[in-house]
Design an enzyme around this catalytic site. Sequence first.
Site, PDB file in Angstrom:
ATOM      1  N   CYS A  35       0.821  -1.215   0.000  1.00 32.59           N
ATOM      2  CA  CYS A  35       0.000   0.000   0.000  1.00 32.59           C
ATOM      3  C   CYS A  35       0.852   1.260   0.000  1.00 32.59           C
ATOM      4  CB  CYS A  35      -0.890   0.033   1.242  1.00 32.59           C
ATOM      5  SG  CYS A  35      -1.928  -1.404   1.500  1.00 32.59           S
ATOM      6  N   CYS A 316      32.663 -10.342  -7.210  1.00 31.27           N
ATOM      7  CA  CYS A 316      32.649  -9.538  -8.427  1.00 31.27           C
ATOM      8  C   CYS A 316      32.418  -8.060  -8.124  1.00 31.27           C
ATOM      9  CB  CYS A 316      31.611 -10.070  -9.400  1.00 31.27           C
ATOM     10  SG  CYS A 316      29.928 -10.127  -8.758  1.00 31.27           S
TER      11      CYS A 316
END
Length: 351
Positions: A35, A316
């Site tokens: 909401c 990475c």
Amino acid sequence: MMEDRKKEFYEALIEKDSSYEGLFFVGVKSTGIFCRPTCPARKPKLENCEFYHTAEEALLASFRPCKRCLPLSHPNQVSTLIQTLVKAVEENPEKKWREKDFRELSIDESTARRQFKKRFGMTFVQYARARRMGIAMKEIRSGKGMIDAQLSTGYESSSGFRDAFSKIMGDATASAKENHVLKASWIDTRVGPMIAIADEDALYLVEFVDRRGLEKEIEVLRKKTVSAIIPGKTKTIESIERELELYFEGKSTEFNTPIKLIGTPFQQMVWDKLKEIPAGETRSYSDIAREIGKPTAVRAVARANGANQLALVIPCHRVILSDGSIGGYGGGSARKKWLIDLERENHFKSK
């Protein structure tokens, strides 16, 4: 999200403070909807609330839009086109949209992309993908051992939940005797939820759930391993959960959970080199290319870096651009910078 921030957002929700419109969305665990801050519905308890900065985050966490406050319509009522497409996704959430699907609704695909991007900050395809992935994530987060058809309650499509899960994870109802079964588990972290996929022997994937292309990654993993992926835990997942907890607490950067790397020889060579980058330090793509003896393969190194499916374990995020800028990251550039800063801070503390 920090506890004080959650309390601030919850107070704004209780007060229906319109000044917070656009700053957050609230997912209600007891109903499965999300909401706006000013929703007129009865307010949930704090422990049933999860707060998100974007609608896409809420969708990926498995929440569907509230029909009372229409969280995807702020600040103005959405167009008929958008209403039609949102309704179509709810009726058939497992669908992967193609050009012909837009034609059947007499909707121009480029117009849909433009309107969704302007209104929600994401394209329609991103919206549909987030909804589909969120449905599958709900099953994983529930910790159930098999797909339970009753979990589709609340979706306009009675089979939507099962189909969305199966398209990404495989047929979880298949006999374990006939398939290699991997288990998937949801892991909450300080910088967003992650998903871990493993068997009892090794970890195959650990990623942030909002990573670009995660849905495709999981499908490819399932096909390459000829596996069904079902919700659950293994000793391997329990191991990576403990190590991630220590990592985010700044107590350790070591990952000793057994891993299974699925990639080409070149990709595995790059990933092995990434594991050699010490915490608190970074390398450029050019550095990695030189270190593996292929100085002209910078772009191939970048592609291998992006193909990594073991976030943090194969670091990475420690690879940046040659000019010192952060560069891209599947989990988002802001998160990448946060991870690098966390490691640097704790690295220097330990000196």
